[in-house]
Enzyme design. Structure first.
Site, short mmCIF file in Angstrom:
data_model
loop_
_atom_site.label_atom_id
_atom_site.label_comp_id
_atom_site.label_asym_id
_atom_site.label_seq_id
_atom_site.Cartn_x
_atom_site.Cartn_y
_atom_site.Cartn_z
NE ARG A 25 35.39 53.35 19.09
CZ ARG A 25 36.06 52.60 18.22
NH1 ARG A 25 36.50 51.40 18.57
NH2 ARG A 25 36.24 53.00 16.97
CE LYS A 29 48.19 35.01 35.76
NZ LYS A 29 49.51 34.50 35.32
CE LYS A 68 47.48 29.66 41.59
NZ LYS A 68 47.32 30.81 40.68
CD GLU A 88 50.74 26.64 41.85
OE1 GLU A 88 49.98 27.40 41.23
OE2 GLU A 88 51.57 27.04 42.67
CG ASP A 125 52.89 26.84 38.08
OD1 ASP A 125 52.51 27.28 36.98
OD2 ASP A 125 53.33 27.57 38.99
#
Length: 376
Positions: free
Chosen positions: A167, A200, A232, A265, A292
């Site tokens: 598994r 992510k 950012k 960004e 972006d």
């Protein structure tokens, strides 16, 4: 963390990454211990589907894709944790109750859907960590495209060990293969732009997820917060504007004597102009500009990439460019045609659809061995 009731793993060995090619691409090797133990109990399985004959050069496997280099990530520790959460404090009580410890078995990996296989090298590591005496053969390599029904690998040895590893091996391989399959599709569509993932990723599986992206033909974005400066929107807001944020980064890197990539960004053409103005007037460590959400969805399901294309032309090769936002398998081709260097997609890892794979023990072989064991 509770101990895992398995044989201790040897220190890391680079041969793990290459071992899977031995039986497919080299001259016949001596019979394995498993084969010597069971010379009469190996019924032949149906032949797996095979491609047309190729030249020796075409058959040579590509070098294994190594995992990304990370200064603190402990891949063997992640494997140990995955095994430990399965074994708990008692081990596999189902195996202990039903399978004698000396029963040997042969199990076959079967693709249950079309896709790109990934995680073969990791599977080798898991089997080795569970039981170094297990013997593994692979008929495909990481990154190969497989079709539903294809038998692409086998494992031989202690039946208990195979089932304990099963598994965990499949969980990793199915997730990695799903990521690699989508990455391959998006990479092919995006050319000449390169596909990147993002941060992510599943918690504690960052390196595994990013490894799968490499296997699928993509490239890695930053591994974490340590290997790239990414300015950012929140950094810009707190710093009081793009120019202030970039100036602070340049001063920090100079003070710390750090040489690492720097990305900023931007969300509008005006912000791109602000970045270029700062760069023209100052010595800067900037290497890449993120564009972006400059891909605008349209009501008919298409996307408008005109702002992205204008930004790329404005930058004119002075810095790498990265498109981010509204990237899907349906939009990535159009985005790639704008001339952008990179296209990043969080969906590669945060919305992965696992590729269905099974590992089936040869029932007839297991029954014959079991009957011999019982008679003994």
């Amino acid at each position: 963390m509770p101990g895992i009731p398995t044989a201790p793993a040897p220190p890391p060995d680079s041969s793990l990454l290459a071992r899977r090619h031995r039986l497919q691409f080299s001259s016949p090797s001596p019979r394995s211990n498993h084969q010597r133990l069971l010379p009469t109990l190996l019924p032949r399985l149906p032949a797996r589907p095979r491609a047309a004959p190729m030249s020796a050069e075409a058959r040579a496997p590509a070098p294994p894709v190594a995992p990304p280099a990370h200064p603190t990530y402990d891949l063997r520790g992640v494997i140990a944790l995955a095994l430990s959460e399965d074994a708990g404090d008692r081990g596999d009580v189902s195996c202990l109750a039903t399978i004698p410890s000396d029963v040997e078995a042969e199990a076959t990996f079967i693709a249950k859907a079309d896709g790109v296989i990934a995680g073969i090298s990791l599977a080798d590591m898991i089997f080795n960590q569970v039981d170094p005496s297990l013997k593994v053969e692979w008929f495909e390599s990481d990154g190969n495209y497989v079709h539903k029904g294809l038998q692409f690998g086998k494992v031989y040895g202690c039946a208990r060990s195979i089932i304990v590893a099963e598994r965990v091996v499949l969980n990793f391989m199915q997730r990695m293969s799903g990521i690699a399959t989508l990455t391959k599709a998006m990479s092919d569509a995006a050319r000449p732009a390169c596909i990147l993932e993002t941060r992510k990723t599943a918690p504690a599986l960052r390196l595994v997820d990013k490894w799968a992206v490499l296997i699928g033909g993509g490239k890695n974005h930053r591994l974490g917060l340590f290997d790239m400066v990414m300015i950012k929107d929140n950094h810009i807001s707190v710093a009081g504007g793009i120019a202030n944020a970039m100036r602070s980064v340049d001063q920090f890197l100079e003070k710390e004597k750090l040489t690492i990539p720097v990305e900023v960004e931007t969300r509008t053409i005006e912000e791109v102009k602000d970045v270029l103005k700062y760069a023209a007037e100052n010595k800067t460590s900037l290497t890449r500009i993120m564009l972006d959400n400059m891909v605008v969805p349209l009501p008919n399901g298409d996307v408008d990439v005109s702002m992205l294309k204008d930004a790329v032309q404005l930058i004119n090769g002075r810095f790498e460019t990265e498109a981010s936002g509204n990237v899907t398998i349906d939009t990535v081709k159009k985005i790639g045609e704008t001339g952008v260097t990179y296209i990043s997609s969080g969906a590669l890892t945060h919305s992965v659809k696992a590729l269905d794979i099974s590992l089936k023990i040869d029932t007839e072989l297991a029954l014959q061995v079991g009957r011999r064991t019982n008679r003994a």
